[in-house]
Design a protein around this motif. Structure first.
Motif, short mmCIF file in Angstrom:
data_model
loop_
_atom_site.label_atom_id
_atom_site.label_comp_id
_atom_site.label_asym_id
_atom_site.label_seq_id
_atom_site.Cartn_x
_atom_site.Cartn_y
_atom_site.Cartn_z
N GLU A 164 -47.57 -0.13 36.59
CA GLU A 164 -48.18 -1.47 36.43
C GLU A 164 -47.07 -2.52 36.50
O GLU A 164 -46.91 -3.34 35.59
CB GLU A 164 -48.95 -1.55 35.11
N LEU A 165 -46.31 -2.50 37.60
CA LEU A 165 -45.15 -3.38 37.67
C LEU A 165 -45.53 -4.85 37.77
O LEU A 165 -44.70 -5.73 37.52
CB LEU A 165 -44.26 -2.97 38.85
N HIS A 167 -47.18 -6.22 35.67
CA HIS A 167 -47.08 -6.67 34.28
C HIS A 167 -45.72 -6.39 33.68
O HIS A 167 -45.57 -6.34 32.46
CB HIS A 167 -48.22 -6.09 33.44
N ASN A 168 -44.73 -6.19 34.54
CA ASN A 168 -43.36 -6.20 34.08
C ASN A 168 -43.05 -7.66 33.73
O ASN A 168 -43.35 -8.55 34.51
CB ASN A 168 -42.46 -5.72 35.22
N ILE A 169 -42.46 -7.87 32.57
CA ILE A 169 -42.13 -9.26 32.19
C ILE A 169 -40.86 -9.67 32.94
O ILE A 169 -39.78 -9.16 32.68
CB ILE A 169 -41.97 -9.39 30.67
N LEU A 170 -41.05 -10.57 33.90
CA LEU A 170 -39.94 -10.98 34.76
C LEU A 170 -39.15 -12.10 34.10
O LEU A 170 -37.92 -12.12 34.15
CB LEU A 170 -40.49 -11.48 36.10
N ILE A 171 -39.84 -13.04 33.50
CA ILE A 171 -39.20 -14.20 32.89
C ILE A 171 -39.69 -14.31 31.45
O ILE A 171 -40.84 -14.69 31.19
CB ILE A 171 -39.55 -15.49 33.69
N PRO A 172 -38.84 -13.89 30.47
CA PRO A 172 -39.26 -13.91 29.07
C PRO A 172 -39.77 -15.30 28.68
O PRO A 172 -39.16 -16.31 29.04
CB PRO A 172 -37.97 -13.56 28.31
N HIS A 173 -40.89 -15.32 27.99
CA HIS A 173 -41.51 -16.58 27.55
C HIS A 173 -41.87 -17.48 28.73
O HIS A 173 -41.85 -18.70 28.62
CB HIS A 173 -40.60 -17.30 26.56
N CYS A 179 -53.20 -11.08 30.87
CA CYS A 179 -53.12 -9.93 29.97
C CYS A 179 -52.84 -10.37 28.53
O CYS A 179 -52.79 -9.53 27.63
CB CYS A 179 -52.05 -8.95 30.43
N ARG A 181 -50.01 -11.85 27.57
CA ARG A 181 -48.58 -12.00 27.31
C ARG A 181 -48.00 -13.11 28.20
O ARG A 181 -48.74 -13.84 28.85
CB ARG A 181 -47.89 -10.66 27.56
N ASP A 235 -37.73 -15.13 45.86
CA ASP A 235 -36.66 -14.90 44.89
C ASP A 235 -37.18 -14.09 43.70
O ASP A 235 -36.55 -13.12 43.26
CB ASP A 235 -36.10 -16.25 44.42
N LEU A 239 -36.17 -10.17 42.82
CA LEU A 239 -35.62 -9.76 41.53
C LEU A 239 -36.41 -8.59 40.96
O LEU A 239 -35.83 -7.59 40.50
CB LEU A 239 -35.64 -10.96 40.56
N ASN A 243 -34.96 -4.84 40.30
CA ASN A 243 -35.06 -4.19 38.99
C ASN A 243 -35.74 -2.83 39.11
O ASN A 243 -35.35 -1.87 38.44
CB ASN A 243 -35.84 -5.08 38.02
#
Lengths: 311, 311
Positions: A164-165, A167-173, A179, A181, A235, A239, A243
């Motif tokens: 489930e990439l 929903h990988n958190i790319l940029i915190p906050h 979802c 988050r 970009d 990234l 990752n």
């Protein structure tokens, strides 16, 4: 002759295809998913269409066909249980046990997974990932999905919900995600995320008229805001892809889905970002490639391909 | 009796152990890695120690032992080639073909991988991950390493260099990393990253006197800056771990290494952050656990465990 059935179950429509051994869709049918609220009539009507396709093909072939099984790509499809688990975008609610229901009509193997996993496996069996042991598929659309192949096998994980990439958190906050988050890749590189970026740059409201396809057309006309949008999206996706390489060191990352049709305005900054963000030990070992399957065939082929999975 | 050899090749020292089938290190030797600049004398002296251990154990057992093979955990160790590839922190330079060199002395299987992969596999064969098919190991130390097990197998990827989650970019355009990029997990949650965070909070210079162990002790004494440091580190590591779940949906994430010895000041915020950042479909499916192997045994056991790997 040997054939398999691929079912692409979407929230609105269900596409069903009869697929030959070499990956040609020889028969196709369609039915409206959203017209159903119960699994029972949905599967009954689906199996009616399957019977139709089988009979038609047997007429053409002049002999009985050998049906390998039915593969289904569906939202929240769980490979281990063979069930669709409470998919929010389906009108048929609850935990849907397709295998049990289908075998009331036909005693064949039934394999089920989510749509992005199916797309990845379709690429592996019929597309550009043939012969690869390690690759990742990113699907851009309403959301962002992914399917991961390690050692020639789809990664399902301990629960069946691996890959489930989006929903990988790319940029915190970062941006608020559906979802619940913040900062998920999907909020930036889904069709909706791309529109949001364009509107932020343009300083305009998000409206239904503004689509990622429109922003793609504007980019090809040289619109600077549209071009800048795709640079930012490239970009961000570059990234995320770099990752993902630290996880499984794939030999390729495949890309598909509506927003990718824009082509170079996305792909050029994407490849540049991927190179920039890639850890040096992976330099030159992983390429970014477009899916080699036709957009209107990949879902059916992917679903049918699930039947080729080896334990 | 059946035994295997585990070799933990570090930049400074090499620890060698003779390991019984049930995972006890029955003989141990040590040699200074940094005293060597060539592979040839290094392996010769290593095999001399292996012979010593084998003879000593045969005396104790009263019979010839069956040596299963030699497993090596080494920086930049490549499982596919059996070579150490240009490890920057070794005084022995170049591509080191251990298998070829070792078999001049003993015709046994030689298996090699990087140290974090070995640690993960040690946990799988001898530790808390026994019986698990999907888990991830994070090792905190000078750097941050990881080993990933999917379907009961270590993920090596297409190049042998999979599982470098310490170089997952956690915070885009964040701290400068030794790899040349910015924002890698390692820059925040390695021993050095923890010290940097503490010094940033404290407004002091980074000096050799300030260690992660010291910051751990200060936290246990109630020092607010130290406690805040671990909260930040726990939050960052929790985010990285939650992100890793979207890849392989593991049933557990294991944690080991010097900085983890601080215990609750790290683990409490880590678990809270993991829960906060975890995609809801994974809630309750993955636990964070400390390695169950002794810190001074894990590297040897992990290296020996590599011999248990099935293709």
């Amino acid at each position: 002759m040997k054939y398999s059935i691929g079912v692409d179950m979407g929230g609105t429509n269900t596409d069903i295809g009869l697929v030959s051994e070499n990956g040609n869709i020889v028969q196709r049918r369609n039915m409206p998913t959203s017209a159903y609220t119960e699994l029972d009539p949905y599967v009954r009507d689906m199996m009616h269409l399957v019977d139709e396709m089988v009979k038609e093909q047997e007429m053409l072939d002049g002999e009985a066909i050998n049906l390998e099984g039915i593969g289904i790509g569906a939202p929240n499809g769980n490979y281990y249980t063979g069930c669709v688990d409470n998919a929010p975008n389906l009108t048929i609610k609850g935990v849907l046990d397709f295998g049990k229901e289908i075998r009331k009509y036909r005693m064949v193997p039934v394999v089920l997974s989510n749509d992005a996993n199916a797309a990845a496996y379709g690429e592996y069996v019929y597309g550009g990932a043939r012969g690869m042991k390690h690759f990742i598929m990113f699907t851009l659309g309403t959301g962002v999905g992914s399917g991961i192949v390690v050692d020639g096998k789809l990664v399902h994980g301990s629960t069946g919900a691996a890959g489930e990439l989006g929903h990988n958190i790319l940029i915190p906050h970062g941006r608020k995600c559906s979802c619940g988050r913040e900062g998920c890749l999907e909020t930036y590189t889904s069709a909706r995320g791309i529109v949001q970026t364009y509107c932020e740059l343009k300083g305009c409201e998000v409206t239904p008229e503004i689509t990622s396809m429109m922003i793609g057309n504007l980019a090809h006309e040289g619109d600077p805001t549209a071009l800048r949008t795709w640079e930012i999206v490239g970009d961000q996706l570059g990234l995320a892809m770099a990752n993902s390489v630290t996880f499984s060191a794939p030999e390729a990352i495949f890309l598909m889905g509506g927003p990718t049709k824009v082509g170079e305005p996305l792909l050029k900054p994407l490849r540049a970002a991927f190179d920039k963000y890639l850890l040096n030990i992976y330099a030159g070992t992983c390429s970014i490639r477009m899916s080699e399957l036709h957009a209107n065939e990949v879902a059916i082929l992917g679903a049918a391909a699930l039947l080729k999975m080896k334990e």
